[in-house]
Write a protein that holds these residues in place. Sequence first.
Motif, short mmCIF file in Angstrom:
data_model
loop_
_atom_site.label_atom_id
_atom_site.label_comp_id
_atom_site.label_asym_id
_atom_site.label_seq_id
_atom_site.Cartn_x
_atom_site.Cartn_y
_atom_site.Cartn_z
N SER A 230 0.83 -1.21 0.00
CA SER A 230 0.00 0.00 0.00
C SER A 230 0.86 1.26 0.00
O SER A 230 0.47 2.28 -0.58
N GLY A 231 2.03 1.20 0.61
CA GLY A 231 2.92 2.35 0.59
C GLY A 231 3.43 2.67 -0.80
O GLY A 231 3.55 3.85 -1.19
N VAL A 232 3.73 1.63 -1.58
CA VAL A 232 4.17 1.83 -2.95
C VAL A 232 3.04 2.42 -3.79
O VAL A 232 3.24 3.34 -4.58
N VAL A 233 1.83 1.89 -3.61
CA VAL A 233 0.67 2.40 -4.34
C VAL A 233 0.41 3.87 -3.98
O VAL A 233 0.13 4.69 -4.86
N ALA A 234 0.53 4.20 -2.69
CA ALA A 234 0.31 5.58 -2.26
C ALA A 234 1.30 6.53 -2.93
O ALA A 234 0.94 7.65 -3.33
N PHE A 235 2.55 6.08 -3.06
CA PHE A 235 3.54 6.91 -3.76
C PHE A 235 3.14 7.12 -5.22
O PHE A 235 3.14 8.25 -5.72
N LEU A 236 2.77 6.04 -5.91
CA LEU A 236 2.41 6.15 -7.32
C LEU A 236 1.17 7.00 -7.53
O LEU A 236 0.99 7.61 -8.58
N ALA A 237 0.29 7.03 -6.52
CA ALA A 237 -0.93 7.84 -6.60
C ALA A 237 -0.67 9.32 -6.34
O ALA A 237 -1.51 10.16 -6.66
N SER A 238 0.47 9.62 -5.78
CA SER A 238 0.76 10.99 -5.35
C SER A 238 1.42 11.82 -6.44
O SER A 238 1.88 11.30 -7.46
N ASP A 239 1.51 13.13 -6.20
CA ASP A 239 2.18 14.02 -7.14
C ASP A 239 3.67 13.72 -7.25
O ASP A 239 4.30 14.03 -8.26
N ASP A 240 4.25 13.12 -6.22
CA ASP A 240 5.68 12.80 -6.25
C ASP A 240 6.01 11.81 -7.37
O ASP A 240 7.17 11.74 -7.80
#
Length: 257
Positions: A230-240
């Motif tokens: 979920s942490g990897v997905v959260a990164f990919l979903a973010s502006d970063d």
Amino acid sequence: MAGRALEGRTALVTGGSRGIGRAIAERLGRDGAVVAVGYAREKDAAAEVVDGIRAAGGRAFALPAALGWHGDAVALWEAFDERIVEHAPTGGVDIIVNNAGIGRSADLANLTEEGFDEVFAVNVRAPFFIVKHGLERLRDGGRIINISSGLARVAMPEIMAYGSTKGALDTFTLNLAKELGPRGITVNSVAPGIIDTDVNASWLRGNPAAAAHAASLSALGRVGQPEDISGVVAFLASDDARWVTGRVVDATGGSAL
């Protein structure tokens, strides 16, 4: 709650009632997104995820999303359209996470045509048509994240149909990234290894030898947890992650290096 990475955005997570999907839904909710928690049969489990997100100060709703039959993607989006206006009056979606899937399949000798059709229908056809029918709702600058598997690049003949679906999903990711790039939409796959979820519980939990073997396959020496994905997905979903697209992100903990 102001300043959260996904504040003001809406996410759809299929298969969000348990396992990796649940962890993804909970994380995106903590990061500020309104989360549609898709589920096929586990209505109570989906409601529990929604309640947890709301208790933590987020916004979420359960979304019936049985997949595998012709027309299911259309029905999913129709239900989404009905529910989203209660939580985000402007409608639309910013993040699509294609997580729902059949996690196992028989070996070549025992796989039936019906079994083959089922695993491909849920793992490949459903994401394809969820995206196809969702594009009119997906805002420019949005995110599509497909949950693949490390088995798309590692041979495991006993479940080769499953691995083949994930290879197909990665090819889908690659082509979508090229097609949707002009709209600023990024498309990526996340490929987990062995994760401690209900899908693997029958052979992994309560079996020290199996757990030790699974841990030994990772360079990091442990079995993965849903939150690792979920942490990897959260990164990919973010502006970063705005400059990352068309990639398969290995999230196996360094398995089979």
